[in-house]
Scaffold this motif. Structure first.
Motif, mmCIF file in Angstrom:
data_model
loop_
_atom_site.group_PDB
_atom_site.id
_atom_site.type_symbol
_atom_site.label_atom_id
_atom_site.label_comp_id
_atom_site.label_asym_id
_atom_site.label_seq_id
_atom_site.Cartn_x
_atom_site.Cartn_y
_atom_site.Cartn_z
ATOM 1 N N LEU A 138 0.758 -1.190 0.275
ATOM 2 C CA LEU A 138 0.192 0.161 0.302
ATOM 3 C C LEU A 138 0.687 1.522 0.069
ATOM 4 O O LEU A 138 2.060 1.098 0.550
ATOM 5 N N LYS A 139 -0.170 1.877 -0.723
ATOM 6 C CA LYS A 139 0.967 3.647 -0.444
ATOM 7 C C LYS A 139 0.082 4.681 -0.179
ATOM 8 O O LYS A 139 0.589 5.604 0.839
ATOM 9 N N HIS A 140 -1.048 4.795 0.185
ATOM 10 C CA HIS A 140 -1.900 5.639 1.034
ATOM 11 C C HIS A 140 -2.903 5.297 1.209
ATOM 12 O O HIS A 140 -3.647 3.916 0.817
ATOM 13 N N VAL A 141 -3.490 5.578 2.416
ATOM 14 C CA VAL A 141 -4.673 5.154 2.772
ATOM 15 C C VAL A 141 -5.755 5.742 3.359
ATOM 16 O O VAL A 141 -5.432 6.999 4.150
ATOM 17 N N GLU A 158 0.797 0.330 -4.409
ATOM 18 C CA GLU A 158 2.422 1.181 -5.026
ATOM 19 C C GLU A 158 2.162 0.955 -6.872
ATOM 20 O O GLU A 158 2.815 2.069 -7.064
ATOM 21 N N THR A 159 1.387 0.083 -7.179
ATOM 22 C CA THR A 159 0.846 -0.193 -8.187
ATOM 23 C C THR A 159 0.058 0.976 -8.648
ATOM 24 O O THR A 159 0.167 1.225 -9.827
ATOM 25 N N GLY A 160 -0.233 1.746 -8.140
ATOM 26 C CA GLY A 160 -1.640 2.839 -8.737
ATOM 27 C C GLY A 160 -2.621 2.328 -8.733
ATOM 28 O O GLY A 160 -3.380 3.444 -8.848
ATOM 29 N N SER A 161 -3.206 0.782 -8.248
ATOM 30 C CA SER A 161 -4.497 0.507 -7.884
ATOM 31 C C SER A 161 -5.062 0.883 -6.929
ATOM 32 O O SER A 161 -4.389 1.156 -6.002
ATOM 33 N N VAL A 162 -6.918 0.799 -7.015
ATOM 34 C CA VAL A 162 -7.199 1.785 -6.333
ATOM 35 C C VAL A 162 -8.558 1.178 -6.107
ATOM 36 O O VAL A 162 -9.088 0.213 -6.888
ATOM 37 N N GLU A 163 -8.375 0.437 -4.774
ATOM 38 C CA GLU A 163 -9.467 -0.125 -3.958
ATOM 39 C C GLU A 163 -10.269 0.804 -3.229
ATOM 40 O O GLU A 163 -9.731 1.363 -2.246
ATOM 41 N N ASN A 164 -12.067 1.047 -3.139
ATOM 42 C CA ASN A 164 -12.612 1.370 -2.172
ATOM 43 C C ASN A 164 -13.525 0.280 -1.158
ATOM 44 O O ASN A 164 -14.035 -0.487 -2.078
ATOM 45 N N ARG A 165 -13.643 0.893 -0.363
ATOM 46 C CA ARG A 165 -14.664 -0.014 0.633
ATOM 47 C C ARG A 165 -14.731 0.758 1.041
ATOM 48 O O ARG A 165 -15.037 1.611 2.241
ATOM 49 N N THR A 190 1.811 2.097 5.200
ATOM 50 C CA THR A 190 2.286 1.821 3.941
ATOM 51 C C THR A 190 3.911 1.255 4.030
ATOM 52 O O THR A 190 4.693 1.045 4.540
ATOM 53 N N GLY A 191 3.747 0.516 2.669
ATOM 54 C CA GLY A 191 5.165 -0.008 1.786
ATOM 55 C C GLY A 191 4.759 -1.229 2.826
ATOM 56 O O GLY A 191 5.707 -2.357 2.311
ATOM 57 N N HIS A 192 4.016 -2.089 3.402
ATOM 58 C CA HIS A 192 3.485 -3.313 3.875
ATOM 59 C C HIS A 192 2.472 -4.035 2.909
ATOM 60 O O HIS A 192 1.351 -2.522 2.705
ATOM 61 N N THR A 193 2.112 -5.143 2.807
ATOM 62 C CA THR A 193 0.288 -5.862 2.692
ATOM 63 C C THR A 193 -0.419 -5.284 3.705
ATOM 64 O O THR A 193 0.555 -5.149 4.780
ATOM 65 N N LEU A 194 -1.788 -5.664 3.347
ATOM 66 C CA LEU A 194 -2.702 -5.507 4.593
ATOM 67 C C LEU A 194 -2.553 -6.750 5.290
ATOM 68 O O LEU A 194 -2.092 -6.731 6.434
ATOM 69 N N GLU A 195 -1.678 -8.385 4.991
ATOM 70 C CA GLU A 195 -1.607 -9.378 5.136
ATOM 71 C C GLU A 195 -0.518 -9.156 6.225
ATOM 72 O O GLU A 195 -0.347 -9.308 7.090
ATOM 73 N N GLU A 196 0.113 -8.354 5.725
ATOM 74 C CA GLU A 196 2.129 -7.728 6.414
ATOM 75 C C GLU A 196 1.509 -7.368 7.622
ATOM 76 O O GLU A 196 2.251 -7.577 9.169
ATOM 77 N N ALA A 197 0.660 -6.148 7.681
ATOM 78 C CA ALA A 197 0.313 -4.983 8.583
ATOM 79 C C ALA A 197 -0.337 -5.558 9.523
ATOM 80 O O ALA A 197 -0.401 -5.028 10.583
ATOM 81 N N LEU A 198 -1.938 -6.586 9.555
ATOM 82 C CA LEU A 198 -3.335 -6.730 10.616
ATOM 83 C C LEU A 198 -2.537 -6.825 11.757
ATOM 84 O O LEU A 198 -3.147 -6.409 12.425
ATOM 85 N N THR A 199 -1.815 -7.873 11.897
ATOM 86 C CA THR A 199 -0.914 -8.464 12.878
ATOM 87 C C THR A 199 -0.413 -7.509 13.461
ATOM 88 O O THR A 199 -0.952 -6.918 14.861
ATOM 89 N N SER A 200 0.237 -6.983 13.190
ATOM 90 C CA SER A 200 1.245 -6.173 14.112
ATOM 91 C C SER A 200 0.574 -5.243 14.684
ATOM 92 O O SER A 200 0.868 -4.559 16.199
ATOM 93 N N ILE A 201 -0.460 -4.866 13.863
ATOM 94 C CA ILE A 201 -1.154 -3.280 14.240
ATOM 95 C C ILE A 201 -2.467 -3.952 15.388
ATOM 96 O O ILE A 201 -2.731 -3.141 16.649
ATOM 97 N N VAL A 340 -4.596 -10.579 -19.224
ATOM 98 C CA VAL A 340 -4.711 -8.835 -19.355
ATOM 99 C C VAL A 340 -4.839 -8.258 -17.972
ATOM 100 O O VAL A 340 -4.597 -6.797 -17.189
ATOM 101 N N VAL A 341 -5.719 -8.482 -17.225
ATOM 102 C CA VAL A 341 -6.509 -8.162 -15.670
ATOM 103 C C VAL A 341 -5.079 -8.419 -15.261
ATOM 104 O O VAL A 341 -4.802 -6.999 -14.038
ATOM 105 N N SER A 342 -4.362 -9.360 -14.892
ATOM 106 C CA SER A 342 -3.085 -9.536 -13.940
ATOM 107 C C SER A 342 -2.075 -8.419 -14.301
ATOM 108 O O SER A 342 -1.635 -7.835 -12.907
ATOM 109 N N ARG A 343 -2.409 -7.678 -15.404
ATOM 110 C CA ARG A 343 -1.257 -6.971 -16.484
ATOM 111 C C ARG A 343 -1.375 -5.837 -15.274
ATOM 112 O O ARG A 343 -1.057 -4.673 -15.005
ATOM 113 N N LEU A 344 -3.116 -5.310 -15.646
ATOM 114 C CA LEU A 344 -3.686 -4.352 -15.458
ATOM 115 C C LEU A 344 -3.463 -4.457 -13.191
ATOM 116 O O LEU A 344 -3.873 -2.830 -12.743
ATOM 117 N N LEU A 345 -3.754 -5.188 -12.494
ATOM 118 C CA LEU A 345 -3.886 -4.978 -11.510
ATOM 119 C C LEU A 345 -2.156 -5.009 -11.147
ATOM 120 O O LEU A 345 -2.013 -4.367 -9.806
#
Length: 357
Positions: A138-141, A158-165, A190-201, A340-345
């Motif tokens: 992740l780059k920003h929340v 960090e790849t520029g992809s955006v997800e809204n929840r 920032t700089g970590h995946t959700l899986e990496e950061a969830l446990t420590s948070i 194609v979808v994998s590349r765009l992700l």
């Protein structure tokens, strides 16, 4: 189960033409039809003998007293694995898939919905997507207030992809509290995946080592609960249900499709089936009773992993249709869409171009 090597060349040729005719028409195929398709002429009596042998081997069956035969699910599996000649996508088909996916931008839900809709339209089947687990760094929340008791979380990778929840928050939440919650998460995600950061948070919150007030802490916990739930199983998107009703004439066929609709509504069983593509190098095919889900529906699914590879499975995309799918056309269509979808992700699965013309 019969293997291809057990069939002689004549039996293979007759069997191949029967399956190809069935895929095209859906009707029982008789010896006269087969004789017109063969390049090397055979007498109708010889063809009938070959068909009888194939029926005895469990590859064909007769739906009624006529001389026509249909392939069994075992026969379809043998055909797909050993005799199917994969076709090429046309330039227009490749352009449609690439352009439709690209125009969705980098919003995850829009991209996957567009991809499944395009697959459904091109294949005349139902398009299905198991939305990927969000595991890019992740780059920003950011939290955006929507209405009393609801807020949208915007996650930028960090790849520029955006997800809204959308998450529930305590009523009367001030913008300052949402900003504080976002700042807290940005410092740790920032700089970590959700899986990496969830446990420590979670550990930090449980040990009261954060400096958050109770209200802000509650917002963070609600966000974590929402992300963890989505990350565990992904979301299932099914488009084009109506395509499954095309060419349905018999009441029994209609009942099977209605049964499938009921199963699709629950989605849980289908999601588990799609997850079986994890670790697959490419397209995976489920035909009829090979899966409990399709056992009574006379349907099949062609599905490919998103991102691919045994250690980087993030979701899957494919189509559901009758067992007489045009596998030669749909297999490359599903595989190309997944690439194609994998590349765009932003995942490392390059478009091979192997299905171009």
């Amino acid at each position: 189960m019969v293997v291809l090597s057990e069939l002689n060349e004549r039996s293979r040729e007759v069997f191949r033409h029967i399956v190809e005719a069935f895929v095209s028409t859906g009707e029982p195929i008789g010896s006269r039809t087969v004789s017109r398709r063969l390049t090397a002429p055979l007498s109708p009596a010889t063809i009938r003998n070959v068909m009888a042998d194939l029926e005895e081997a469990g590859l064909l069956y007769s739906p009624h007293t006529s001389a026509g035969r249909l392939p069994t699910e075992t026969g379809l599996r043998l055909f797909v694995d050993g005799l199917l000649e994969i076709g090429n996508l046309t330039a227009d088909e490749r352009a449609t898939i690439a352009n439709d996916c690209a125009k969705a931008g980098q919003n995850l839900d829009e991209l996957l919905s567009e991809a499944s809709g395009t697959l459904s339209e091109l294949s005349s089947c139902a398009g299905v997507v198991l939305a990927p687990k969000y595991d890019a760094p992740l780059k920003h929340v950011e939290f955006v207030s929507l209405a009393p008791g609801r807020a949208m979380v915007v996650m930028v990778g960090e790849t520029g992809s955006v997800e809204n929840r959308v998450v529930k928050v305590p009523a009367g939440m001030s913008p300052a509290t949402l900003t504080q919650a976002a700042n807290y998460l940005n410092a740790r995600l920032t700089g970590h995946t959700l899986e990496e950061a969830l446990t420590s948070i979670r550990r930090e919150l449980e040990e009261h080592r954060s400096e958050l007030d109770e209200l802000t802490k509650r917002v963070v916990e609600l966000g974590l609960a929402s992300w963890a739930g989505g990350d565990a199983g992904g979301n299932l998107i099914v488009r084009g249900h109506a395509n499954l009703l095309k060419d349905v004439t018999a009441v029994s066929d209609l009942e099977r499709i209605r049964s499938l609709f009921d199963l699709l509504e629950t989605k849980q069983d289908l999601a588990r089936l799609v997850e079986l593509t994890q670790g697959a190098d490419g397209v995976k095919i489920f035909i009829g009773a090979e899966s409990e889900l399709f056992g009574l529906t006379n349907c099949a699914m062609v599905v490919a992993p998103l991102a691919g590879g045994q250690t980087n499975f993030v979701g899957a995309i494919g189509v559901i249709g009758p067992t007489r799918l045009n596998y030669a056309r749909i297999i490359p269509m599903v595989d190309y869409t997944a690439e194609v979808v994998s590349r765009l992700l932003g995942y490392p699965r390059e478009v091979s171009g192997k299905y171009g013309t």
